[in-house]
Design an enzyme around this catalytic site. Structure first.
Site, PDB file in Angstrom:
ATOM      1  N   HIS A 123       0.831  -1.205   0.000  1.00 28.46           N
ATOM      2  CA  HIS A 123       0.000   0.000   0.000  1.00 28.46           C
ATOM      3  C   HIS A 123       0.869   1.259   0.000  1.00 28.46           C
ATOM      4  CE1 HIS A 123      -3.195   2.829   0.859  1.00 28.46           C
ATOM      5  NE2 HIS A 123      -2.579   3.212   1.967  1.00 28.46           N
ATOM      6  N   GLU A 191      -8.752  -2.709   6.337  1.00 30.27           N
ATOM      7  CA  GLU A 191      -7.797  -2.815   7.445  1.00 30.27           C
ATOM      8  C   GLU A 191      -8.302  -3.828   8.481  1.00 30.27           C
ATOM      9  OE1 GLU A 191      -6.321   0.858   9.040  1.00 30.27           O
ATOM     10  OE2 GLU A 191      -6.837   2.001   7.237  1.00 30.27           O
ATOM     11  N   TYR A 234      -3.399  17.526   4.008  1.00 33.55           N
ATOM     12  CA  TYR A 234      -2.500  16.687   4.822  1.00 33.55           C
ATOM     13  C   TYR A 234      -1.115  17.283   5.058  1.00 33.55           C
ATOM     14  CZ  TYR A 234       0.545  14.659   1.196  1.00 33.55           C
ATOM     15  OH  TYR A 234       1.486  14.458   0.227  1.00 33.55           O
TER      16      TYR A 234
HETATM   17 CA    CA Z   1      -6.206   4.110   7.371  1.00 36.02          CA
END
Ligand code: CA
Length: 405
Positions: A123, A191, A234
């Site tokens: 990822h 997840e 971010y």
């Molecule tokens: Ca996450």
């Protein structure tokens, strides 16, 4: 018991359910039924373990988990015995069981703190290739630190809870300044999360050798993400409103003990990690994971098949790193793995990767395609471990996306 049930006699996960006149309380999933632990306790079956029945008359598992593994494991083994014995005193006592189909499942733990890691190398590499340097995808710290950030606990919801498409600041294509609008790039993140079962004092650090004493169990975790909001906000402090609007979890907490037979070796870590992150034994877990998208009124399309074993940083390294600075943890704290992607596009754990930042639409069985998640789509995640005919699973976590408020 139905064949291939996630909730075999080897599993016995804990959850909070209500059904009919029974208000929220602790139960154990077995096949397509729920065993009512409060009712079992009222009959005195846990007296020898020294557990008061009130702990099962509870809206959350926290009080039960806080009793500690010697007690919670003893309860689980007692339940296993009660459900297995030919002459079990609970046999035929229908008042102790509820059909899962007739019950409501609640958020199993009160989550005081939620931490999200970023521990799948596939990822992290995919995201790095898309947004930074294809030839140098991982940032210099990635193989040295189990990277993570503090997430938002208040918006963790149980499977079946609808999610409203979040609004926020985004910069439209070819524009120079932002507008506030509904996200156009709503994504899921596949997840797993573990739940802390034993607190630490402020200043205390967990080690890789004792980390598992602090891990009660696991749920599947869909960490909903708004990529356009995330992209603008971010820098420089990391994820914020693009993440905090919702995360969905599966309702049954599968204990670490039930997952023990499915442990496997992890990646060889190169360069070698600092001494406090070294560990012995098998700390990855072989859990098959899948994601499906179900359009409104349509059938489901499985869009990915991944596995929790593809974690570069494992659970004990995550918890050890989390507390190396003396940060304390509490019962019910939730630690999510980070998006778990497999080695190729059949196992990518987000739409961002599956549709490669919108350039490769994902076809669904109804003929439509997706680059991100549409309004009224339902995202379903499932997970199970299986070995030598023994199956231990999580059921599913499901969430429907409603239009923005
Ligand atoms: Ca996450």
């Amino acid at each position: 018991m139905p064949q291939n049930s996630d909730f075999s006699i080897y599993n016995l996960p804990f959850g909070i359910f209500s059904a009919g006149r029974k208000k929220a309380r602790v139960g154990v999933a077995i096949g397509n039924q729920i065993l009512d632990l409060y009712a079992v306790a009222e009959l005195g079956h846990f007296d020898e373990i020294g557990v008061k029945k009130e702990v099962f008359d509870n809206e959350y598992l926290n009080d039960f988990i806080a009793l500690g593994k010697p007690i919670t494991n003893a309860v689980r083994l007692k339940v296993q015995q009660l459900l297995s014995d030919q002459n079990s005193p609970i046999k035929g006592n229908d008042g102790l069981f509820e059909k899962q189909a007739d019950a409501n499942m609640h958020l199993p733990v009160f989550v005081r703190d939620y931490t999200d890691f970023y521990s799948s190398i596939e990822h992290a590499t995919n995201v790095g290739k898309m947004f930074r340097d294809p030839d140098n995808a991982l940032l210099p710290n990635w193989k040295h630190i189990p990277v993570g950030y503090h997430g938002r606990a208040s918006s963790i919801v149980v499977s079946g809870t609808d999610i409203h498409r979040p609004k926020g600041q985004v910069v439209p294509k070819d524009a120079k300044s932002p507008v506030c609008k509904a996200s156009g790039r709503l994504d899921f993140e596949l997840e797993m999360a573990f739940i802390v079962g034993k607190e630490t004092e402020l200043g205390e650090s967990i080690t890789t050798a004792n980390a598992e004493d602090h891990i009660f169990g696991f749920v599947i975790f869909n960490d909903w993400s708004a990529r356009d909001i995330q992209k603008w906000e971010y820098v420089p402090l990391g994820p914020f409103l693009g993440k905090s609007f919702a995360s969905s979890i599966s309702p049954w907490v599968v204990t670490l003990e039930a997952l023990e037979p499915f442990k496997v070796e992890g990646y060889e870590q190169d360069p070698s990690v600092l001494p406090y992150l070294e560990y012995n034994g098998k700390k990855n877990i072989d859990i098959n994971l899948q994601v499906g998208i179900q359009p409104d009124g349509g059938g489901e399309t499985i869009v990915t098949n991944s596995n929790y074993k593809y974690m570069y940083w494992n659970m004990v390294q995550q918890l050890t790193h989390h507390t190396v600075n003396g940060c304390n943890v509490n019962v019910g704290d939730m630690m999510a793995s980070g998006t778990i992607s497999g080695k190729d596009e059949t196992g990518f754990g987000s739409m961002l990767e599956l549709a490669w930042a919108g350039t490769k639409p994902v076809k669904l069985n109804d003929g439509t395609s997706r680059v991100f998640i549409n309004d009224n789509d339902t995202v379903v995640m499932r997970g199970h471990a299986e070995k030598d005919g023994i199956r231990v699973g999580f059921g599913e976590v499901k969430g429907k996306v409603l239009p923005s408020f």
